[in-house]
Write an enzyme that holds these catalytic residues in place. Structure first.
Site, short mmCIF file in Angstrom:
data_model
loop_
_atom_site.label_atom_id
_atom_site.label_comp_id
_atom_site.label_asym_id
_atom_site.label_seq_id
_atom_site.Cartn_x
_atom_site.Cartn_y
_atom_site.Cartn_z
CB SER A 142 -26.31 25.24 -30.58
OG SER A 142 -26.51 23.96 -31.10
CE1 TYR A 167 -31.26 27.34 -33.01
CE2 TYR A 167 -30.03 25.46 -33.86
CZ TYR A 167 -30.43 26.25 -32.80
OH TYR A 167 -29.99 25.97 -31.54
CE LYS A 171 -28.91 29.49 -30.89
NZ LYS A 171 -29.28 30.45 -29.86
#
Ligand code: UFG
Length: 357
Positions: A142, A167, A171
């Protein structure tokens, strides 16, 4: 369809097609990618634990492609079940790994859930792939890894900034885990795709985004508000340092994003990926929240009532991609216009509403 794509399709039909495993293949980006892979002639197998997806998505995939891919309800954190799956089907040329939790806010309140799920799934796959002689790996990363970049548009050499949520940390950690695993291995080859903001739905409206409960993301909330499901959209802040004061993102059609995965798989299977490759997958253009609302109203003919409220914690002010590397090396480019993508999002919302009546 280009000559190369047609030839590949024919070749895959007469030879035995290359077998690809897609984890999280019934999710939003996963399902669109499954469709594009199948249409390019790949033999697709899906693993999904249905934690944020729906088994009916298989019907949508079948309606579009005319074929039902093999699907098993497996949690990627379950090493034994994953091992059995690999043994049962054997011969995967590559894995595309989507299966992960993705709600930024929830990750702040349930960090361990995010670390367990997102990291363990990845480690299981990277351990199992060499055992089962699978060498290609495509990872869903992302643009969140850039935080608020110092220069815009952001390219792949921009520094990784401290993550703003668990989160985001998963990543960043996942990218590092993949780079380390590739470094230590002779025959693991990886492509990491850093997505910007995917929106919209398949042109057939047979698949699209199915948010669980009240959507966190802008476009599904806009669609639901236009459909009368919410009184008003909350615009989180109009005092940012942007032309209209609202945040800017690079909104990319989910179908274009899905096609980037096919290019990554083609490149892996053509043995062109010698070192790990990282690509920004975006349009190269930024749109503000107000531009999203106004363009949506124009293409849908619907009003989107909204109110300006305070900033949302953790929001980045503005980010959009420099996709030049993906354009050049993956030979991929985002094709669908912003208007058409919003139109597809609205058409999908209308189908969802009709089906729920
Ligand atoms: N926004 C609103 N109102 C809403 C929802 C969103 O004003 O009801 C605004 C946000 O403040 C932000 C913009 O719309 O300015 C886009 O927000 P999204 O939640 O749609 O998307 P984000 O950019 O915050 O996050 C998304 C994904 C993440 C991913 C990130 C990368 O949800 O998983 O893109 O930029 F990491």
């Amino acid at each position: 369809m280009g000559v190369k794509k047609t030839l590949k399709k024919i070749w895959n039909k007469i030879s035995s097609s290359d077998r690809i495993l897609v984890t999280g293949g019934l999710g939003y980006i996963g399902s669109h990618t499954v469709v594009e892979l199948m249409e390019a002639g790949y033999d697709v197998y899906i693993i999904d634990n249905l934690s944020n997806s729906n088994i009916d998505v298989l019907n949508g995939i079948e309606a579009i492609t005319g074929k039902r891919p093999v699907f098993e309800n497996i949690d990627c954190t379950d090493y034994v079940a994953m091992d059995k799956f690999f043994s049962k089907y054997e011969g995967f040329k590559a894995v595309i790994h989507f299966a992960a939790y993705k709600a930024v806010g929830e990750s702040v309140s349930k960090p361990l859930r995010y670390y367990r799920n997102n990291i363990l799934s990845l480690v299981n796959l990277l351990e199992l792939m060499p055992i089962h002689k699978t060498h290609g790996f495509v990872f869903s990363s992302s643009c969140t890894v850039y935080g608020q970049p110092d220069t815009l548009p952001v390219d792949e050499r921009s520094p990784i900034k401290p993550a703003l949520s668990p989160y985001g940390s998963t990543k960043q950690m996942s990218e590092q885990i993949i780079l380390d695993a590739v470094h230590a291995s002779e025959d693991l080859h990886a492509v990491l795709l850093r997505y910007f903001n995917p929106i919209g739905a398949h042109p057939t409206s047979a698949i699209g985004e199915l948010p669980n409960g009240v959507p966190n993301n802008l476009v599904p909330f806009v669609c639901q508000t236009a459909a009368g499901m919410h009184k008003k959209l909350k615009v989180f802040g109009d005092d940012y340092n942007t032309p209209d004061g609202t945040c800017i993102r690079d909104y990319i059609s989910v179908v274009d994003l899905a096609k980037a995965h096919v290019k990554a798989i083609d490149r892996l299977l053509d043995e062109k990926v010698k070192k790990p490759e990282i690509y920004n997958i975006g349009t190269g253009k930024g749109q503000s929240v107000m531009e999203v609302i106004k363009t949506f109203e124009k293409v849908s003919g619907k009003r989107v009532p909204y109110e300006i409220v305070g900033r949302r914690e953790g929001d980045i002010e503005q980010v959009w991609a420099n996709p030049a590397l993906a354009n050049k090396k993956l030979k991929w480019v985002a094709e669908e216009s912003f208007e058409d993508t919003l139109r597809s999002a609205w058409r999908w919302q209308e189908v969802v509403n009709k089906n729920s009546k």
